[in-house]
Motif scaffolding. Structure first.
Motif, PDB file in Angstrom:
ATOM      1  N   THR A  22       0.810  -1.213   0.000  1.00 30.74           N
ATOM      2  CA  THR A  22       0.000   0.000   0.000  1.00 30.74           C
ATOM      3  C   THR A  22       0.846   1.266   0.000  1.00 30.74           C
ATOM      4  O   THR A  22       0.573   2.207  -0.754  1.00 30.74           O
ATOM      5  CB  THR A  22      -0.924   0.023   1.235  1.00 30.74           C
ATOM      6  N   TYR A  23       1.887   1.278   0.815  1.00 28.56           N
ATOM      7  CA  TYR A  23       2.636   2.504   1.010  1.00 28.56           C
ATOM      8  C   TYR A  23       3.999   2.529   0.317  1.00 28.56           C
ATOM      9  O   TYR A  23       4.598   3.590   0.157  1.00 28.56           O
ATOM     10  CB  TYR A  23       2.829   2.756   2.514  1.00 28.56           C
ATOM     11  N   GLY A  24       4.495   1.369  -0.091  1.00 30.56           N
ATOM     12  CA  GLY A  24       5.779   1.332  -0.783  1.00 30.56           C
ATOM     13  C   GLY A  24       5.639   1.723  -2.248  1.00 30.56           C
ATOM     14  O   GLY A  24       4.598   1.491  -2.858  1.00 30.56           O
ATOM     15  N   HIS A  25       6.690   2.306  -2.811  1.00 30.28           N
ATOM     16  CA  HIS A  25       6.633   2.775  -4.195  1.00 30.28           C
ATOM     17  C   HIS A  25       7.705   2.155  -5.090  1.00 30.28           C
ATOM     18  O   HIS A  25       7.557   2.185  -6.312  1.00 30.28           O
ATOM     19  CB  HIS A  25       6.747   4.304  -4.233  1.00 30.28           C
ATOM     20  N   ASP A  26       8.755   1.633  -4.493  1.00 29.21           N
ATOM     21  CA  ASP A  26       9.819   1.037  -5.296  1.00 29.21           C
ATOM     22  C   ASP A  26       9.323  -0.263  -5.935  1.00 29.21           C
ATOM     23  O   ASP A  26       8.778  -1.126  -5.245  1.00 29.21           O
ATOM     24  CB  ASP A  26      11.039   0.749  -4.412  1.00 29.21           C
ATOM     25  N   VAL A  27       9.499  -0.392  -7.252  1.00 31.76           N
ATOM     26  CA  VAL A  27       8.960  -1.542  -7.976  1.00 31.76           C
ATOM     27  C   VAL A  27       9.571  -2.852  -7.490  1.00 31.76           C
ATOM     28  O   VAL A  27       8.894  -3.883  -7.437  1.00 31.76           O
ATOM     29  CB  VAL A  27       9.161  -1.363  -9.499  1.00 31.76           C
ATOM     30  N   TYR A  28      10.847  -2.827  -7.118  1.00 27.23           N
ATOM     31  CA  TYR A  28      11.490  -4.049  -6.632  1.00 27.23           C
ATOM     32  C   TYR A  28      10.974  -4.430  -5.248  1.00 27.23           C
ATOM     33  O   TYR A  28      10.797  -5.615  -4.948  1.00 27.23           O
ATOM     34  CB  TYR A  28      13.016  -3.876  -6.624  1.00 27.23           C
ATOM     35  N   ASP A  29      10.740  -3.401  -4.397  1.00 27.60           N
ATOM     36  CA  ASP A  29      10.156  -3.683  -3.085  1.00 27.60           C
ATOM     37  C   ASP A  29       8.745  -4.249  -3.232  1.00 27.60           C
ATOM     38  O   ASP A  29       8.343  -5.140  -2.478  1.00 27.60           O
ATOM     39  CB  ASP A  29      10.110  -2.406  -2.238  1.00 27.60           C
ATOM     40  N   GLN A  30       8.007  -3.759  -4.214  1.00 26.08           N
ATOM     41  CA  GLN A  30       6.661  -4.275  -4.445  1.00 26.08           C
ATOM     42  C   GLN A  30       6.699  -5.775  -4.746  1.00 26.08           C
ATOM     43  O   GLN A  30       5.876  -6.542  -4.256  1.00 26.08           O
ATOM     44  CB  GLN A  30       6.003  -3.522  -5.605  1.00 26.08           C
ATOM     45  N   GLU A  31       7.673  -6.179  -5.553  1.00 28.64           N
ATOM     46  CA  GLU A  31       7.820  -7.608  -5.866  1.00 28.64           C
ATOM     47  C   GLU A  31       8.144  -8.411  -4.618  1.00 28.64           C
ATOM     48  O   GLU A  31       7.625  -9.517  -4.431  1.00 28.64           O
ATOM     49  CB  GLU A  31       8.915  -7.798  -6.913  1.00 28.64           C
TER      50      GLU A  31
END
Length: 205
Positions: A22-31
């Motif tokens: 919900t709050y993260g924006h980095d594409v790698y962190d999303q993965e």
């Protein structure tokens, strides 16, 4: 006990992953958060012998900050007996269900009683607000706050419906087989105590 620890760890991982998504924006962190969420579902499925897809459907279908769901249960009395409804599986429960997003707790309690028991009621006061995980089994993959509401019948009559096949009043010493994931004997006795004591103070976990 060990199984409960695993379930609690899985729930915490799911909550952290959902917050990250919900709050993260980095594409790698999303993965990474997506994978953590998948792992939490795999743990839940393995520990409870539930198909993984079913767990994902229940466990990983929300967005935003994860909060408990609300469940209302109506305690309706007449002549010192409590009203229970018989479900399709043959077990009995207090009328109730999930709180709809466009309804208040009081409105939802009244609605559920009408749908499941056919009765019109006044929702008078809160008996208890309970953390389901501390009182009912099996443990769910998400948090639930159960709100027990003392109600009074003012009209209506039972009609068979898609959820319940019978409605009947029972005295405290002759409670039928309960749908314990929704309400157990301890909770039924608590409702009787609240009914008998006009100065009952709301219990909460």
């Amino acid at each position: 006990m060990n199984n409960k620890k695993w379930v609690n760890w899985a729930i915490e991982l799911q909550s952290l992953a959902q917050a990250g998504l919900t709050y993260g924006h980095d594409v790698y962190d999303q993965e990474r958060y997506e994978r953590i969420r998948e792992i939490s579902a795999e743990i839940m499925a393995y520990q409870n012998d539930i198909p993984l897809e079913k767990v994902k459907d229940l466990f990983c279908n929300e967005s935003g900050y994860q909060t408990p769901k609300l469940d209302t249960r109506a305690a309706i009395f007449k002549d010192n007996q409590i009203l229970l409804v018989k479900e399709n599986n043959g077990k009995w429960s207090l009328p109730g269900g999930w709180v709809d997003v466009n309804l208040s707790v009081k409105q939802n309690t009244i609605k559920e009683v009408k749908e499941e028991a056919g009765l019109d009621v006044i929702a008078d006061r809160i008996i208890a607000v309970q953390d389901r995980a501390q009182h009912n089994v099996p443990i769910y993959a998400y948090g639930v706050c159960k709100i027990f509401v003392l109600c009074y019948e003012i009209g209506g009559k039972f009609e068979k419906n898609v959820e319940t096949v019978e409605s009947r009043y029972f005295d405290e010493d002759h409670i039928p087989e309960l749908s314990t994931e929704k309400n157990n004997e301890e909770q039924i006795h608590m409702c009787f105590e609240a009914y008998r004591h006009p100065n009952w103070k709301t219990l909460f976990d």
